[in-house]
Scaffold this motif. Structure first.
Motif, PDB file in Angstrom:
ATOM      1  N   CYS A  81       0.831  -1.202   0.000  1.00 46.07           N
ATOM      2  CA  CYS A  81       0.000   0.000   0.000  1.00 46.07           C
ATOM      3  C   CYS A  81       0.869   1.257   0.000  1.00 46.07           C
ATOM      4  O   CYS A  81       0.613   2.202  -0.758  1.00 46.07           O
ATOM      5  N   LEU A  82       1.927   1.268   0.838  1.00 52.41           N
ATOM      6  CA  LEU A  82       2.830   2.421   0.894  1.00 52.41           C
ATOM      7  C   LEU A  82       3.554   2.623  -0.430  1.00 52.41           C
ATOM      8  O   LEU A  82       3.751   3.761  -0.871  1.00 52.41           O
ATOM      9  N   LEU A  83       3.937   1.526  -1.084  1.00 50.71           N
ATOM     10  CA  LEU A  83       4.591   1.629  -2.385  1.00 50.71           C
ATOM     11  C   LEU A  83       3.666   2.262  -3.418  1.00 50.71           C
ATOM     12  O   LEU A  83       4.082   3.123  -4.203  1.00 50.71           O
ATOM     13  N   SER A  84       2.407   1.866  -3.412  1.00 52.73           N
ATOM     14  CA  SER A  84       1.451   2.430  -4.367  1.00 52.73           C
ATOM     15  C   SER A  84       1.190   3.907  -4.095  1.00 52.73           C
ATOM     16  O   SER A  84       1.155   4.727  -5.019  1.00 52.73           O
ATOM     17  N   VAL A  85       1.032   4.265  -2.816  1.00 52.95           N
ATOM     18  CA  VAL A  85       0.778   5.661  -2.467  1.00 52.95           C
ATOM     19  C   VAL A  85       1.969   6.539  -2.820  1.00 52.95           C
ATOM     20  O   VAL A  85       1.816   7.649  -3.361  1.00 52.95           O
ATOM     21  N   PHE A  86       3.193   6.053  -2.528  1.00 54.61           N
ATOM     22  CA  PHE A  86       4.382   6.836  -2.851  1.00 54.61           C
ATOM     23  C   PHE A  86       4.525   7.034  -4.355  1.00 54.61           C
ATOM     24  O   PHE A  86       4.874   8.123  -4.819  1.00 54.61           O
ATOM     25  N   GLN A  87       4.262   5.999  -5.141  1.00 56.85           N
ATOM     26  CA  GLN A  87       4.338   6.136  -6.591  1.00 56.85           C
ATOM     27  C   GLN A  87       3.282   7.091  -7.117  1.00 56.85           C
ATOM     28  O   GLN A  87       3.536   7.857  -8.042  1.00 56.85           O
ATOM     29  N   ALA A  88       2.083   7.056  -6.507  1.00 60.44           N
ATOM     30  CA  ALA A  88       1.030   7.971  -6.938  1.00 60.44           C
ATOM     31  C   ALA A  88       1.409   9.417  -6.644  1.00 60.44           C
ATOM     32  O   ALA A  88       1.162  10.317  -7.456  1.00 60.44           O
ATOM     33  N   ILE A  89       2.023   9.664  -5.488  1.00 62.67           N
ATOM     34  CA  ILE A  89       2.466  11.017  -5.156  1.00 62.67           C
ATOM     35  C   ILE A  89       3.599  11.457  -6.073  1.00 62.67           C
ATOM     36  O   ILE A  89       3.669  12.617  -6.498  1.00 62.67           O
ATOM     37  N   THR A  90       4.488  10.523  -6.421  1.00 65.62           N
ATOM     38  CA  THR A  90       5.652  10.871  -7.234  1.00 65.62           C
ATOM     39  C   THR A  90       5.260  11.302  -8.638  1.00 65.62           C
ATOM     40  O   THR A  90       5.822  12.267  -9.189  1.00 65.62           O
ATOM     41  N   ILE A  91       4.314  10.602  -9.264  1.00 63.87           N
ATOM     42  CA  ILE A  91       3.953  10.915 -10.649  1.00 63.87           C
ATOM     43  C   ILE A  91       2.832  11.945 -10.743  1.00 63.87           C
ATOM     44  O   ILE A  91       2.403  12.282 -11.842  1.00 63.87           O
ATOM     45  N   SER A  92       2.366  12.473  -9.617  1.00 66.69           N
ATOM     46  CA  SER A  92       1.300  13.475  -9.652  1.00 66.69           C
ATOM     47  C   SER A  92       1.825  14.767 -10.268  1.00 66.69           C
ATOM     48  O   SER A  92       3.002  15.112 -10.118  1.00 66.69           O
TER      49      SER A  92
END
Length: 305
Positions: free
Chosen positions: A95-106
Motif C-alpha cells: 500500500c505504501l509503495l502504491s501511495v508513494f508512486q502515486a504522489i511521485t507521478i502526480s
C-alpha cells in the motif's frame, strides 16, 4: 500428498523469487553500480515480510508429508504470530509503495505537490509505524495459541494440524475478526485508490502526447505498459488477499473446521508473496543488467591486465 506438493512448490517458488530480488538489491548497494531510489527501502521491507509469510508454507509442507509433525508451544506462538504480523506488513508495504508512486507521478500543479518534496523522508518512519502497529494489533494471537499437547484438555479448539488455536469465545472472536478485517480493507482501499489515481494520470498523459506516439513505431506506448503493470499488480493483490481475508474470517468465527479450510487460507495468503517478486522484477531489471555489465567489464579488464 497433493497438499504437501502444492505447498512445497508455492513456497520454493516464492522464496526463490524473493531471494533473487533481495540479493539484487544487496549486490547493487554494496557495489555502488546504481543510484538508490526511495522505493528501494519499501521493496526490501516487502521482500523481508514475504519471506516470513512463506515460512509458514514450510510448516504446512512438513505437516502434510508427516502425520506426526507438530511444534512446541513457543514455536507455535512465534510461527502464527509473526505469520500474521508479516502478512500485515506485506499489505502495508504494498500500500505504501502504491501511495508513494502515486504522489511521485502526480502533476506539479496538484495538491500533492507539497507532499512530493517530503515523501521520501517519511518512508522510513512510515515503515516503522507499519511494523509497530501490526506487532501490537496481533498481540492477541500468542495468548490463545498452544501446541497439540497443551490443547488436549481444552474445549472449543481449532486444530491447525501442527498447532492449536484456543477459542476465546464468540464475542471476542467477532470483535477481533472485525478489527483485523478493517485493518486489511483499509490497506486494500488505499492501494486501489492510489493505483486508480496513477492509471488516471497516465491515461491523461497519453491523451496529451497522442500526436507524438502517432509518429513513433506502432509498439504500445509507455503509458499503456505502465497501466497494464499497475492493473496486473493490483488485480492479483486484491484477488489473493480478499480470498485470504474471507477464509481467515470464516475460520476465526467457526467452532468446528475441516482440514481443507486452514490449508486454503494459508495457500491464499502465500500466493501474492510467492508471485509478487516476479511482478516486481520487471521494474528492477536494471539492477541485474548493470550488475552483469559491471561484472563483464571487470572480467575483461582482468584478462587484459
Amino acid at each position: 500428498m497433493a497438499v504437501g506438493i502444492f505447498f512445497l512448490f508455492l513456497t520454493s517458488l516464492g522464496m526463490l523469487g524473493n531471494s533473487v530480488l533481495l540479493c539484487g538489491f544487496i549486490i547493487a548497494d554494496f557495489s555502488g553500480i546504481r543510484v538508490k531510489k526511495p522505493t528501494d527501502l519499501i521493496v526490501k521491507h516487502l521482500t523481508s515480510a514475504n519471506f516470513i509469510v512463506l515460512f509458514r508454507g514450510v510448516q504446512q509442507t512438513l505437516a502434510a508429508f508427516s502425520q506426526n509433525y507438530y511444534l512446541d508451544s513457543v514455536s507455535c506462538k512465534l510461527t502464527l504470530y509473526f505469520h500474521r504480523v508479516s502478512r500485515g506488513v506485506s499489505l502495508g508495504s504494498t500500500c505504501l509503495l502504491s501511495v508513494f508512486q502515486a504522489i511521485t507521478i502526480s502533476p506539479s500543479n496538484s495538491k500533492w505537490a507539497q507532499i512530493k518534496i517530503r515523501a521520501s523522508r517519511i518512508i522510513g518512519p512510515s515503515l516503522g509505524l507499519c511494523w509497530a502497529s501490526q506487532l501490537l494489533l496481533y498481540g492477541f494471537i500468542p495468548v490463545y495459541t498452544t501446541d497439540l499437547w497443551g490443547g488436549r484438555n481444552v474445549t472449543g479448539i481449532k486444530n491447525l494440524e501442527y498447532c492449536v488455536f484456543m477459542n476465546p469465545g464468540r464475542l471476542i472472536s467477532t470483535l477481533t475478526v472485525i478489527l483485523y478485517t478493517c485493518n486489511d480493507f483499509m490497506f486494500l482501499g488505499m492501494m486501489m485508490w492510489a493505483s486508480g489515481y496513477m492509471v488516471f494520470i497516465l491515461l491523461n498523459h497519453k491523451q496529451m502526447v497522442k500526436h507524438i506516439h502517432r509518429s513513433l513505431s506502432p509498439r504500445s506506448s509507455p503509458e499503456n505498459r505502465a497501466t497494464q503493470s499497475i492493473l496486473a499488480l493490483v488485480s492479483s493483490f486484491v484477488i489473493f488477499y480478499v480470498v485470504s481475508i474471507v477464509f481467515t474470517s470464516h475460520l476465526s468465527v467457526l467452532d468446528i473446521t475441516t482440514r481443507w479450510l486452514p490449508n486454503t487460507g494459508v495457500a491464499m495468503t502465500a500466493c501474492f508473496p510467492a508471485f509478487c517478486p516476479f511482478l516486481l522484477l520487471r521494474h528492477y531489471t536494471s539492477i541485474f543488467r548493470l550488475h552483469c555489465t559491471c561484472s563483464y567489464k571487470t572480467t575483461i579488464f582482468t584478462h587484459v591486465f
